[in-house]
Scaffold this motif. Structure first.
Motif, PDB file in Angstrom:
ATOM      1  N   GLU B 176      25.265 -22.687  -4.952  1.00 18.18           N
ATOM      2  CA  GLU B 176      23.810 -22.717  -4.857  1.00 18.18           C
ATOM      3  C   GLU B 176      23.277 -21.322  -4.560  1.00 18.18           C
ATOM      4  O   GLU B 176      22.286 -20.865  -5.151  1.00 18.18           O
ATOM      5  N   GLU B 177      23.952 -20.659  -3.672  1.00 17.79           N
ATOM      6  CA  GLU B 177      23.536 -19.289  -3.337  1.00 17.79           C
ATOM      7  C   GLU B 177      23.660 -18.369  -4.552  1.00 17.79           C
ATOM      8  O   GLU B 177      22.770 -17.570  -4.846  1.00 17.79           O
ATOM      9  N   ALA B 178      24.771 -18.501  -5.251  1.00 15.02           N
ATOM     10  CA  ALA B 178      24.987 -17.656  -6.426  1.00 15.02           C
ATOM     11  C   ALA B 178      23.955 -17.941  -7.510  1.00 15.02           C
ATOM     12  O   ALA B 178      23.447 -17.028  -8.169  1.00 15.02           O
ATOM     13  N   GLU B 180      20.986 -19.093  -7.011  1.00 15.17           N
ATOM     14  CA  GLU B 180      19.716 -18.545  -6.536  1.00 15.17           C
ATOM     15  C   GLU B 180      19.643 -17.054  -6.866  1.00 15.17           C
ATOM     16  O   GLU B 180      18.628 -16.547  -7.329  1.00 15.17           O
ATOM     17  N   PRO B 198      19.087 -14.781  -0.542  1.00 18.48           N
ATOM     18  CA  PRO B 198      18.740 -15.545   0.652  1.00 18.48           C
ATOM     19  C   PRO B 198      19.922 -15.586   1.614  1.00 18.48           C
ATOM     20  O   PRO B 198      21.061 -15.746   1.198  1.00 18.48           O
ATOM     21  N   GLU B 203      25.430 -23.936   6.861  1.00 18.36           N
ATOM     22  CA  GLU B 203      25.939 -24.843   5.842  1.00 18.36           C
ATOM     23  C   GLU B 203      24.768 -25.501   5.124  1.00 18.36           C
ATOM     24  O   GLU B 203      23.672 -25.600   5.661  1.00 18.36           O
ATOM     25  N   VAL B 204      25.023 -25.900   3.913  1.00 19.81           N
ATOM     26  CA  VAL B 204      24.010 -26.685   3.225  1.00 19.81           C
ATOM     27  C   VAL B 204      24.676 -27.894   2.607  1.00 19.81           C
ATOM     28  O   VAL B 204      25.874 -27.890   2.325  1.00 19.81           O
ATOM     29  N   LEU B 205      23.902 -28.872   2.398  1.00 16.42           N
ATOM     30  CA  LEU B 205      24.398 -30.068   1.719  1.00 16.42           C
ATOM     31  C   LEU B 205      23.826 -30.083   0.312  1.00 16.42           C
ATOM     32  O   LEU B 205      22.623 -29.916   0.130  1.00 16.42           O
ATOM     33  N   VAL B 206      24.685 -30.232  -0.665  1.00 15.32           N
ATOM     34  CA  VAL B 206      24.229 -30.352  -2.034  1.00 15.32           C
ATOM     35  C   VAL B 206      24.707 -31.674  -2.583  1.00 15.32           C
ATOM     36  O   VAL B 206      25.893 -31.982  -2.539  1.00 15.32           O
ATOM     37  N   ALA B 207      23.772 -32.437  -3.056  1.00 17.44           N
ATOM     38  CA  ALA B 207      24.140 -33.742  -3.593  1.00 17.44           C
ATOM     39  C   ALA B 207      23.713 -33.830  -5.043  1.00 17.44           C
ATOM     40  O   ALA B 207      22.597 -33.454  -5.376  1.00 17.44           O
ATOM     41  N   VAL B 208      24.593 -34.277  -5.893  1.00 19.28           N
ATOM     42  CA  VAL B 208      24.258 -34.465  -7.296  1.00 19.28           C
ATOM     43  C   VAL B 208      24.648 -35.875  -7.696  1.00 19.28           C
ATOM     44  O   VAL B 208      25.812 -36.244  -7.613  1.00 19.28           O
ATOM     45  N   VAL B 222      24.832 -40.703   0.582  1.00 20.29           N
ATOM     46  CA  VAL B 222      24.443 -39.579   1.432  1.00 20.29           C
ATOM     47  C   VAL B 222      24.823 -39.878   2.877  1.00 20.29           C
ATOM     48  O   VAL B 222      25.375 -39.043   3.589  1.00 20.29           O
ATOM     49  N   LEU B 226      27.439 -37.854   5.291  1.00 22.18           N
ATOM     50  CA  LEU B 226      27.021 -37.278   6.572  1.00 22.18           C
ATOM     51  C   LEU B 226      27.907 -37.758   7.710  1.00 22.18           C
ATOM     52  O   LEU B 226      27.716 -37.375   8.858  1.00 22.18           O
TER      53      LEU B 226
END
Lengths: 230, 230
Positions: B176-178, B180, B198, B203-208, B222, B226
């Motif tokens: 996600e960072e890349a 962005e 950024p 940590e971030v949560l990415v859900a697809v 989800v 968690l």
DNA sequence: CCGAGTATGACACTGCGTATCAGGAAAAGG
DNA sequence: CCTTTTCCTGATACGCAGTGTCATACTCGG
């Protein structure tokens, strides 16, 4: 290396046969006979049937490597210059380039082989752009920029290959414009959004949240994104 | 289609042999014997020896195509989601991904084959990003962006493959960072320090998820991700 | 119980790519 | 000028990927 000219003649004969009869319909024995050498010599010189087609490309890769190694200034400028050099190598000999373009387009095996070739350019660009940087952030930037430059080059090259006689700006001018576009960083089309990822139109949901957020908060926001499901 | 599971077993047996004895040292006869099928059936199902290694990758390409075809929202967001889906397909089965990574790294033929695979993703991305646009300017933008997204994805994927157990942000967060970074359009690294990337401190949560899933199902998954919060 | 469609296996064949050996031309050396 | 070494070439044999063909077994619907 007895005579490089000999190999040139062999390649020319091979490409002519491939073009006339088709790539896989032409055996290496056919090429050997047409070129006046033995099948053994053919494999000894080129390694494989595919390599006969891409023999001069190999030289081009090496010349690009030398070009980059010899450069001292801005790495980005050097890579741009290298892209121009590659494009010029094609456009300066239209007959050769176009014949191989037809060949490669017609046979999946050769298409894959050309992709591998392109990847080698890209690796060279990446390596040159990330010289001396151990920082992974820089490495990402180098890889992305190299990929973008390659894409721009291929875009211009393909357009030229499809219609070499087309009027308008020269291929070099088009490439310069495309590279300007790339370096300006306008990767996202002007019309598009580009911002942080929103929920997809209805088929996919992509959610990105800082993990600091509590589970309940995340659930609440997902629920909201889903349209207030219970 | 009699049994897809049969093919799975064949692939597993083949990968094991390739890993143990080496790719070219293992013949298709060996694979046939180990998998309990005939050599004929092997070629009939997979087409070639290489295709045995990339059989499931093929399915992944098709699923990505389906994902993009089904999307209706912002094309850039859809492509980003697709990149996430591909990355997740790797990281969700580390053993498979890592074994193939070792295999592919060790054999030039497989490396080229994987490049061809990547090119297919890139073509899908390009096609989706340039939907309905005849404008060559848009086509260039689409090609460049697709190449950049692929590069970002591969950057993150390779880092994970090299060191899957590494601490720090999850692969999805890194991607996600890349992405962005890519969409922000700062392909060329400025002379300065960090740049506008950024700060991905936490940590971030990415859900697809495919939107076919019901809202409750998404919420349930989800919640499970968690840690089973009520 | 029986035909139609299909997956499978056995076999033969083409052609790429490799390994090995022998002969000949060019260089190296006296 | 002759010999020795080296290198390039051609010829032969071989392994194996990939294709095509045919016979057999299996499934499904009637």
């Amino acid at each position: 290396m007895t005579e490089r000219a000999g190999s040139r003649g062999v390649v020319a004969a091979a490409l002519r046969l491939f073009d006339e009869r088709g790539f896989e319909a032409t055996t290496m024995d056919d090429v050997a006979v047409a070129a006046g050498v033995s099948r053994s010599t053919l494999f000894r010189r080129f390694g494989s049937k595919d390599d006969v087609v891409f023999a001069d490309q190999e030289e081009l890769v090496e010349s690009v490597r030398a070009l980059l190694d010899a450069s001292h200034g801005d790495p980005v400028a050097a890579v741009r210059a290298a892209a121009h050099a590659v494009l010029r190598a094609y456009t300066s000999r239209p007959e050769v380039a176009l014949r191989r373009y037809r060949l490669v387009r017609a046979h999946a095996a050769l298409r894959d082989r050309e992709l591998a070739m392109t990847a080698r350019y890209q690796a060279l660009f990446t390596q040159h752009l990330s010289r001396g940087y151990g920082d992974p952030r820089r490495l990402l930037a180098a890889e992305v920029l190299a990929a973008a430059v390659i894409a721009a080059h291929n875009h211009v090259l393909r357009a030229w290959l499809r219609d070499p006689g087309e009027g308008g700006p020269s291929p070099a001018a088009r490439l310069e414009e495309a590279l300007e576009f790339v370096v300006a960083g306008r990767a996202a089309p002007p019309g598009g959004s580009g911002g942080p990822v929103p929920a997809g139109g209805g088929e996919v949901l992509v959610a990105v949240y800082p993990a600091g957020a509590s589970g309940e908060e995340v659930l609440a926001r997902v629920r909201a994104a889903l349209g207030g499901a219970p």
